[in-house]
Design a protein around this motif. Structure first.
Motif, mmCIF file in Angstrom:
data_model
loop_
_atom_site.group_PDB
_atom_site.id
_atom_site.type_symbol
_atom_site.label_atom_id
_atom_site.label_comp_id
_atom_site.label_asym_id
_atom_site.label_seq_id
_atom_site.Cartn_x
_atom_site.Cartn_y
_atom_site.Cartn_z
ATOM 1 N N THR A 52 13.841 92.457 120.748
ATOM 2 C CA THR A 52 14.396 91.280 121.412
ATOM 3 C C THR A 52 14.433 90.150 120.395
ATOM 4 N N TYR A 53 15.344 89.216 120.588
ATOM 5 C CA TYR A 53 15.396 88.058 119.692
ATOM 6 C C TYR A 53 16.043 86.892 120.422
ATOM 7 N N ASP A 54 15.774 85.696 119.915
ATOM 8 C CA ASP A 54 16.390 84.495 120.459
ATOM 9 C C ASP A 54 17.630 84.169 119.640
ATOM 10 N N LEU A 55 18.751 84.015 120.309
ATOM 11 C CA LEU A 55 19.968 83.622 119.620
ATOM 12 C C LEU A 55 19.741 82.338 118.824
ATOM 13 N N LEU A 56 20.513 82.154 117.780
ATOM 14 C CA LEU A 56 20.390 80.949 116.969
ATOM 15 C C LEU A 56 20.664 79.718 117.839
ATOM 16 N N GLY A 57 19.716 78.753 117.801
ATOM 17 C CA GLY A 57 19.833 77.560 118.626
ATOM 18 C C GLY A 57 19.183 77.690 119.988
ATOM 19 N N TYR A 58 18.615 78.848 120.281
ATOM 20 C CA TYR A 58 17.982 79.127 121.571
ATOM 21 C C TYR A 58 16.498 79.426 121.377
ATOM 22 N N GLY A 59 15.723 79.243 122.448
ATOM 23 C CA GLY A 59 14.331 79.677 122.445
ATOM 24 C C GLY A 59 13.552 79.164 121.257
ATOM 25 N N ARG A 60 12.906 80.107 120.540
ATOM 26 C CA ARG A 60 12.076 79.748 119.391
ATOM 27 C C ARG A 60 12.802 79.898 118.061
ATOM 28 N N SER A 61 14.076 80.276 118.100
ATOM 29 C CA SER A 61 14.840 80.367 116.851
ATOM 30 C C SER A 61 15.201 78.974 116.350
ATOM 31 N N GLU A 62 15.656 78.930 115.105
ATOM 32 C CA GLU A 62 16.029 77.652 114.495
ATOM 33 C C GLU A 62 17.142 76.979 115.290
ATOM 34 N N ARG A 63 17.140 75.642 115.274
ATOM 35 C CA ARG A 63 18.172 74.857 115.945
ATOM 36 C C ARG A 63 18.882 73.999 114.898
ATOM 37 N N PRO A 64 19.745 74.597 114.135
ATOM 38 C CA PRO A 64 20.356 73.875 113.010
ATOM 39 C C PRO A 64 21.351 72.818 113.491
ATOM 40 N N VAL A 65 21.459 71.733 112.732
ATOM 41 C CA VAL A 65 22.360 70.654 113.118
ATOM 42 C C VAL A 65 23.784 70.891 112.631
ATOM 43 N N ASP A 66 23.969 71.759 111.651
ATOM 44 C CA ASP A 66 25.281 71.907 111.030
ATOM 45 C C ASP A 66 25.701 73.372 110.917
#
Length: 274
Positions: A52-66
């Protein structure tokens, strides 16, 4: 707690347990990999490697601005995740917006998908709803500035719609867990920037004519009482994908793994055993 992996320069939170044939679970929105907690342990227990994994920008994954976090970009990241984990081919189990990622990945890389399970997925022109479309077009910036209490109330209303009985199911620790990734200023902005902004049916409409090219086994699971993705779309997918089998789960809503985790698990295990 999940581990972290760098995929194409961004941090992805993931969990990788068990041995055997890989099964990769792709979550939906407004959600993260927490939604699979009542299913994955049973898949591991019968001898599968479950990721299982958290999509980018979701959950505990990174939330990049750009960084692009659209369905198309998330599809590319799924391929990168499989590469990073040394997985050449896997069964993909995908829900909601994750189902769009699963559909696109299976079309683009059919050799990497042994089987595909799509659960209450967005498809064709089924999304976003009129409410979300208006918010995206007119009110995203305004909603990013909501105070925590108002944001929690908004998201709680949405989460209550994902299950058959919101007042009974989406409460207490379960509700807190779904709200947790957004209980900060960054979390609130991230919800609109990385999730809501990318509610766009072009990502599914542009692959409509390619669904008929899928040759791997496909299972479609759908909650009978889904308020967000009507059963008509489930039937359209079943007709549009050769050999796809549709199972409708009585009394369940859009987050069918919350309403009927035992039945979802049973259907997935049955499919894996074929």
């Amino acid at each position: 707690m999940p581990s972290n992996l760098i995929v194409d320069g961004v941090r992805i939170a993931y969990r990788d347990r068990g041995e055997g044939e890989p099964v990769v679970f792709v979550h939906g929105t407004p959600s993260y990999s927490y939604e699979w907690r009542n299913v994955v342990p049973h898949v591991e227990a019968v001898g599968h490697r479950a990721i299982t994994y958290d999509l980018l920008g979701y959950g505990r994954s990174e939330r990049p601005v750009d960084r692009d976090t659209s369905v198309a970009a998330q599809t590319d990241l799924l391929g990168g995740l499989l590469d990073a984990l040394g997985i050449e081919q896997a069964t993909i189990v995908a829900h909601d917006i994750g189902g769009a990622i699963g559909q696109r990945f299976a079309i683009a890389h059919p050799e990497r998908v042994r089987r595909l399970v799509i659960i209450d997925t967005v498809s064709y022109d089924s999304w976003p709803s009129e409410t979300w479309r208006k918010l995206i077009e007119e009110q995203v910036e305004e909603h990013m500035q909501l105070p925590q209490e108002a944001f929690d109330a908004l998201l709680t209303r949405q989460l209550e719609m994902t299950v058959a009985d919101g007042a009974a199911t989406m409460t207490g620790d379960i509700l807190d867990a779904y709200l947790a990734p957004h209980r900060s200023a960054l979390g609130r902005v991230s919800f609109f920037e990385h999730q809501v902004r990318h509610y766009d049916s072009r990502y599914t409409e542009e692959i409509t004519d390619q669904l008929a090219s899928l040759t791997m086994p496909v299972r479609i699971l759908w909650g009978e009482r889904d308020q967000w993705q009507p059963l008509t779309y489930a039937r359209q997918l079943a007709e549009g994908i050769p050999g796809a089998r549709l199972t409708v789960i009585p009394g369940a809503g859009h987050f069918v793994m919350e309403d009927a985790p035992e039945r979802v698990t049973e259907e997935i295990l049955d499919f894996l055993a074929d």
